[in-house]
Scaffold this motif. Structure first.
Motif, PDB file in Angstrom:
ATOM      1  N   ALA A   1      35.659  37.310  17.482  1.00  0.00           N
ATOM      2  CA  ALA A   1      36.383  36.551  18.500  1.00  0.00           C
ATOM      3  C   ALA A   1      35.407  35.653  19.265  1.00  0.00           C
ATOM      4  O   ALA A   1      34.244  36.003  19.461  1.00  0.00           O
ATOM      5  N   THR A   2      35.901  34.490  19.673  1.00  0.00           N
ATOM      6  CA  THR A   2      35.076  33.559  20.443  1.00  0.00           C
ATOM      7  C   THR A   2      35.780  33.219  21.746  1.00  0.00           C
ATOM      8  O   THR A   2      36.958  33.525  21.917  1.00  0.00           O
ATOM      9  N   ILE A   3      35.037  32.570  22.631  1.00  0.00           N
ATOM     10  CA  ILE A   3      35.655  32.093  23.863  1.00  0.00           C
ATOM     11  C   ILE A   3      36.455  30.848  23.512  1.00  0.00           C
ATOM     12  O   ILE A   3      35.886  29.837  23.105  1.00  0.00           O
ATOM     13  N   ARG A   4      37.751  30.952  23.615  1.00  0.00           N
ATOM     14  CA  ARG A   4      38.592  29.805  23.256  1.00  0.00           C
ATOM     15  C   ARG A   4      38.477  28.730  24.322  1.00  0.00           C
ATOM     16  O   ARG A   4      38.242  27.587  24.025  1.00  0.00           O
ATOM     17  N   ASN A   5      38.703  29.099  25.542  1.00  0.00           N
ATOM     18  CA  ASN A   5      38.351  28.213  26.643  1.00  0.00           C
ATOM     19  C   ASN A   5      38.342  28.974  27.952  1.00  0.00           C
ATOM     20  O   ASN A   5      38.615  30.174  27.996  1.00  0.00           O
ATOM     21  N   ILE A   6      37.961  28.251  28.996  1.00  0.00           N
ATOM     22  CA  ILE A   6      37.917  28.811  30.338  1.00  0.00           C
ATOM     23  C   ILE A   6      39.109  28.181  31.058  1.00  0.00           C
ATOM     24  O   ILE A   6      39.046  27.034  31.489  1.00  0.00           O
ATOM     25  N   PRO A   7      40.226  28.898  31.097  1.00  0.00           N
ATOM     26  CA  PRO A   7      41.494  28.292  31.519  1.00  0.00           C
ATOM     27  C   PRO A   7      41.482  27.867  32.992  1.00  0.00           C
ATOM     28  O   PRO A   7      41.005  28.606  33.847  1.00  0.00           O
ATOM     29  N   PHE A   8      42.014  26.691  33.257  1.00  0.00           N
ATOM     30  CA  PHE A   8      42.166  26.218  34.644  1.00  0.00           C
ATOM     31  C   PHE A   8      43.036  27.185  35.422  1.00  0.00           C
ATOM     32  O   PHE A   8      42.722  27.577  36.533  1.00  0.00           O
ATOM     33  N   GLU A   9      44.132  27.533  34.794  1.00  0.00           N
ATOM     34  CA  GLU A   9      45.174  28.322  35.428  1.00  0.00           C
ATOM     35  C   GLU A   9      44.642  29.649  35.984  1.00  0.00           C
ATOM     36  O   GLU A   9      45.059  30.086  37.052  1.00  0.00           O
ATOM     37  N   LEU A  10      43.714  30.256  35.241  1.00  0.00           N
ATOM     38  CA  LEU A  10      43.225  31.575  35.641  1.00  0.00           C
ATOM     39  C   LEU A  10      42.088  31.497  36.643  1.00  0.00           C
ATOM     40  O   LEU A  10      41.632  32.519  37.147  1.00  0.00           O
ATOM     41  N   ASN A  11      41.601  30.280  36.890  1.00  0.00           N
ATOM     42  CA  ASN A  11      40.416  30.154  37.742  1.00  0.00           C
ATOM     43  C   ASN A  11      40.641  29.239  38.947  1.00  0.00           C
ATOM     44  O   ASN A  11      39.710  28.674  39.489  1.00  0.00           O
ATOM     45  N   GLN A  12      41.934  29.106  39.337  1.00  0.00           N
ATOM     46  CA  GLN A  12      42.242  28.230  40.463  1.00  0.00           C
ATOM     47  C   GLN A  12      41.685  28.778  41.767  1.00  0.00           C
ATOM     48  O   GLN A  12      41.089  28.065  42.544  1.00  0.00           O
ATOM     49  N   ALA A  13      41.890  30.077  41.942  1.00  0.00           N
ATOM     50  CA  ALA A  13      41.355  30.713  43.147  1.00  0.00           C
ATOM     51  C   ALA A  13      40.123  31.532  42.767  1.00  0.00           C
ATOM     52  O   ALA A  13      40.059  32.062  41.666  1.00  0.00           O
ATOM     53  N   ALA A  14      39.163  31.580  43.661  1.00  0.00           N
ATOM     54  CA  ALA A  14      37.956  32.354  43.377  1.00  0.00           C
ATOM     55  C   ALA A  14      38.337  33.815  43.178  1.00  0.00           C
ATOM     56  O   ALA A  14      39.070  34.390  43.975  1.00  0.00           O
ATOM     57  N   ASP A  15      37.884  34.379  42.109  1.00  0.00           N
ATOM     58  CA  ASP A  15      38.204  35.766  41.786  1.00  0.00           C
ATOM     59  C   ASP A  15      37.021  36.356  41.036  1.00  0.00           C
ATOM     60  O   ASP A  15      37.104  36.605  39.843  1.00  0.00           O
ATOM     61  N   PRO A  16      35.900  36.527  41.742  1.00  0.00           N
ATOM     62  CA  PRO A  16      34.700  36.989  41.052  1.00  0.00           C
ATOM     63  C   PRO A  16      34.892  38.394  40.501  1.00  0.00           C
ATOM     64  O   PRO A  16      35.672  39.180  41.019  1.00  0.00           O
ATOM     65  N   GLY A  17      34.163  38.691  39.441  1.00  0.00           N
ATOM     66  CA  GLY A  17      34.234  40.007  38.832  1.00  0.00           C
ATOM     67  C   GLY A  17      32.948  40.275  38.084  1.00  0.00           C
ATOM     68  O   GLY A  17      31.930  39.655  38.364  1.00  0.00           O
ATOM     69  N   LYS A  18      33.037  41.195  37.125  1.00  0.00           N
ATOM     70  CA  LYS A  18      31.865  41.531  36.335  1.00  0.00           C
ATOM     71  C   LYS A  18      32.059  41.107  34.896  1.00  0.00           C
ATOM     72  O   LYS A  18      33.150  41.264  34.345  1.00  0.00           O
ATOM     73  N   CYS A  19      30.994  40.608  34.300  1.00  0.00           N
ATOM     74  CA  CYS A  19      31.055  40.179  32.910  1.00  0.00           C
ATOM     75  C   CYS A  19      31.491  41.350  32.025  1.00  0.00           C
ATOM     76  O   CYS A  19      30.917  42.439  32.118  1.00  0.00           O
ATOM     77  N   ILE A  20      32.482  41.100  31.187  1.00  0.00           N
ATOM     78  CA  ILE A  20      33.029  42.156  30.320  1.00  0.00           C
ATOM     79  C   ILE A  20      31.981  42.685  29.341  1.00  0.00           C
ATOM     80  O   ILE A  20      32.076  43.807  28.867  1.00  0.00           O
ATOM     81  N   VAL A  21      30.962  41.845  29.093  1.00  0.00           N
ATOM     82  CA  VAL A  21      29.946  42.247  28.115  1.00  0.00           C
ATOM     83  C   VAL A  21      28.770  42.950  28.777  1.00  0.00           C
ATOM     84  O   VAL A  21      28.433  44.080  28.433  1.00  0.00           O
ATOM     85  N   CYS A  22      28.156  42.277  29.779  1.00  0.00           N
ATOM     86  CA  CYS A  22      26.911  42.807  30.331  1.00  0.00           C
ATOM     87  C   CYS A  22      27.043  43.384  31.739  1.00  0.00           C
ATOM     88  O   CYS A  22      26.113  44.009  32.237  1.00  0.00           O
ATOM     89  N   GLY A  23      28.194  43.147  32.374  1.00  0.00           N
ATOM     90  CA  GLY A  23      28.406  43.709  33.703  1.00  0.00           C
ATOM     91  C   GLY A  23      27.814  42.908  34.842  1.00  0.00           C
ATOM     92  O   GLY A  23      27.986  43.250  36.010  1.00  0.00           O
ATOM     93  N   ALA A  24      27.126  41.816  34.525  1.00  0.00           N
ATOM     94  CA  ALA A  24      26.555  40.969  35.575  1.00  0.00           C
ATOM     95  C   ALA A  24      27.672  40.270  36.345  1.00  0.00           C
ATOM     96  O   ALA A  24      28.791  40.155  35.852  1.00  0.00           O
TER      97      ALA A  24
END
Length: 479
Positions: free
Chosen positions: A444-467
């Motif tokens: 699987a690859t990153i298809r895109n970084i959707p506008f819709e999901l990133n309208q409001a700041a919603d920081p989290g942890k990287c699903i892979v490395c946790g950073a």
RNA sequence: CGGGGUGUAGCGCAGUUGGCCAGCGCGCUGCGUUUGGGACGCAGAGGUCGGCGGUUCAAGUCCGCCCACCCCGACCA
């Protein structure tokens, strides 16, 4: 071509895809590996796509032109990333008229370079800007693995190329055309798409930023269905596209390019098709309504055919076809037109003639459930309403399917599982190494970084490395 | 380019330890009967058996080389 049933999609999706295309006569394999012949029915879909897009391009101020197929090899080499990206897949002409050429010519894989060269000649002043040109063309990319419509050595597309005074204007144009693509996909093709930005590793060779619309196919894999690039000043610098600004100072232009190809026909096939075959969205279907007359003998035929012809006339506001072939049974015709994806079928038999009625059958609702009896004098109005309903139903169904196969995994193990059969929405830290790991582990690859999901700041942890991760992305296997 | 597979009629396939006229299903052509969910009968047409070379009295079948295509990986709108 045999008349047996198609392969079941769940059992063998790619075989279903190949057979639908060939049996519905959309395309056929050409004598050269990886090339295809687009047959009249397939081309008719493409023409409807062209029409829908072209009017949108014109409405946003663009004009069409045509640039040459051959590009001097040296042009490709002027932009470093660009040539690195395309070098492996170039077709190169070295002989012309029996003579070795002074300089090899590449068959265009895309036209940023020639067009950049011409823009440098044409653009002198801020008064010349913006330049908003589109071309409908074929291009060649020497791919390793090919699939009808999705990836062939030669394909047809449109490529828009624009030049602007400022970065902001170029960015505005890039996003405007992405919106045009999304509007087309959703409202003409009934294909729900996600707009977003491409990751660094997936962006166009030579672009500053690439944006895409991504659609989910019937097997849950993603298909990049259109792209729009902000090229920054990369090509302007490589080709000296310069203008005198309002302060009489020499500036490099800011350019964009955006394209959508015959691949989109594949998107339509795989978004809407079912085990009976194609289902075409009414707005793009070459034939929107097919009329099948039904009779047992000459006496009935004498009654039914004129009624069918009258119905054809009554439906002339639509793209309608009367299937009066003598040698085939109605049952065969039903299956045949279903395979070809015609959205609406009208059946007219002796009973209907007697009752001044007709049977309407929706392609998107198989069997009895999709049938309804309608009075002949209400035929056109009912059919028109049904086509609108079918268009909406296809979009809704595709959107529901996508939703049902999109999840938000809580951890990496779940991500790996989810992308087996769907899309995963997850935070990503932006590190290419994390992206590469997912690809390595799951395809699987990153298809895109959707506008819709990133309208409001919603920081989290990287699903892979946790950073710490600022953005959410879509991971999916893709075509 | 690496791994696996397949080449026989338009499509899908069979063809035994080499043996005489290379077959079957679907499709195609003609005629007739049929026709509300993939009709049927009869009569036909259609082949350099992927190519080249070899073994043999005899090759679709055995051997060698080549070519093409398909599937899985690396690359990608």
């Amino acid at each position: 071509m045999n008349n047996e049933k198609l392969p079941i999609r769940q059992e063998n999706y790619s075989e279903w895809y190949n057979q639908v295309i060939q049996r519905a006569e959309l395309a056929d394999y050409a004598p050269v590996r990886g090339c295809m012949v687009v047959r009249p029915y397939g081309w008719a879909i493409w023409e409807n796509i062209q029409k829908a897009l072209d009017e949108r391009f014109k409405a946003t101020g663009h004009v069409n032109a045509a640039f040459p197929l051959f590009i001097p090899m040296s042009f490709l080499e002027k932009e470093k990333e660009h040539v690195e990206g395309f070098a492996p897949e170039l077709a190169v002409v070295t002989i012309g008229g029996g003579q070795q050429l002074e300089e090899p010519l590449v068959v265009r894989p895309t036209s940023e370079t020639v067009i950049g060269h011409m823009y440098a000649k044409w653009i002198k002043s801020y008064r010349d800007l913006p330049v908003l040109i589109n071309q409908w063309a074929n291009v060649v990319r020497w791919e390793m693995r090919t699939r009808l419509f999705l990836r062939t050595l030669e394909f047809y597309w449109q490529e828009g190329h624009t030049a602007h005074e400022t970065m902001a204007e170029a960015q505005e144009e890039t996003l405007r055309m992405l919106d045009v693509y999304a509007d087309f996909a959703i409202n003409e093709a009934a294909v729900p798409v996600v707009k977003g930005r491409k990751s660094e590793s997936e962006k166009f060779a030579g672009a500053a930023t690439t944006y895409s619309i991504e659609a989910m196919m019937g097997d849950t894999r993603a298909l990049q269905s259109g792209t729009s690039h902000n090229l920054g000043q990369n090509f302007a610098k490589a080709f000296d596209i310069q203008y005198l600004d309002r302060n009489n100072e020499l500036q490099h232009c800011w350019t964009t390019s955006w394209g959508l190809s015959t691949r989109f026909v594949g998107a339509i096939i795989m978004t809407h098709g079912d085990d009976q075959g194609l289902i075409l969205p009414p707005r793009l279907a070459p034939i929107q309504i097919v009329i099948v007359p039904i009779y047992k003998n000459d006496a009935e035929k004498a009654l039914v055919l004129p009624a069918a012809e009258a119905a054809q006339k009554a439906l002339s506001a639509f793209r309608v076809k009367l299937d009066a072939r003598e040698e085939l049974t109605p049952g065969f015709k039903f299956n045949d037109w279903e395979l070809r994806g015609v959205p609406l079928r009208v059946e007219i038999g002796p009973k209907d003639v007697a009752n001044a009625s007709a049977m309407l059958a929706r392609r998107d609702v198989p069997g009895r459930e999709g049938k309804q009896l309608v009075a002949l004098d209400a035929l056109a109005a009912t059919a028109g309403n049904l086509l609108v309903e079918i268009q909406a139903a296809l979009l809704a169904r595709a959107a529901d399917f996508r939703q049902a196969h999109t999840s938000m995994p809580a951890d990496y193990a779940e991500l790996q599982q989810v992308v087996e059969n769907g899309w995963a929405v997850a935070h990503w830290c932006g590190n290419p190494a994390c992206e590469a790991k997912v690809k390595e582990d799951t395809k699987a690859t990153i298809r895109n970084i959707p506008f819709e999901l990133n309208q409001a700041a919603d920081p989290g942890k990287c699903i892979v490395c946790g950073a710490p991760a600022a953005e959410k992305v879509i991971f999916s296997r893709a075509y």
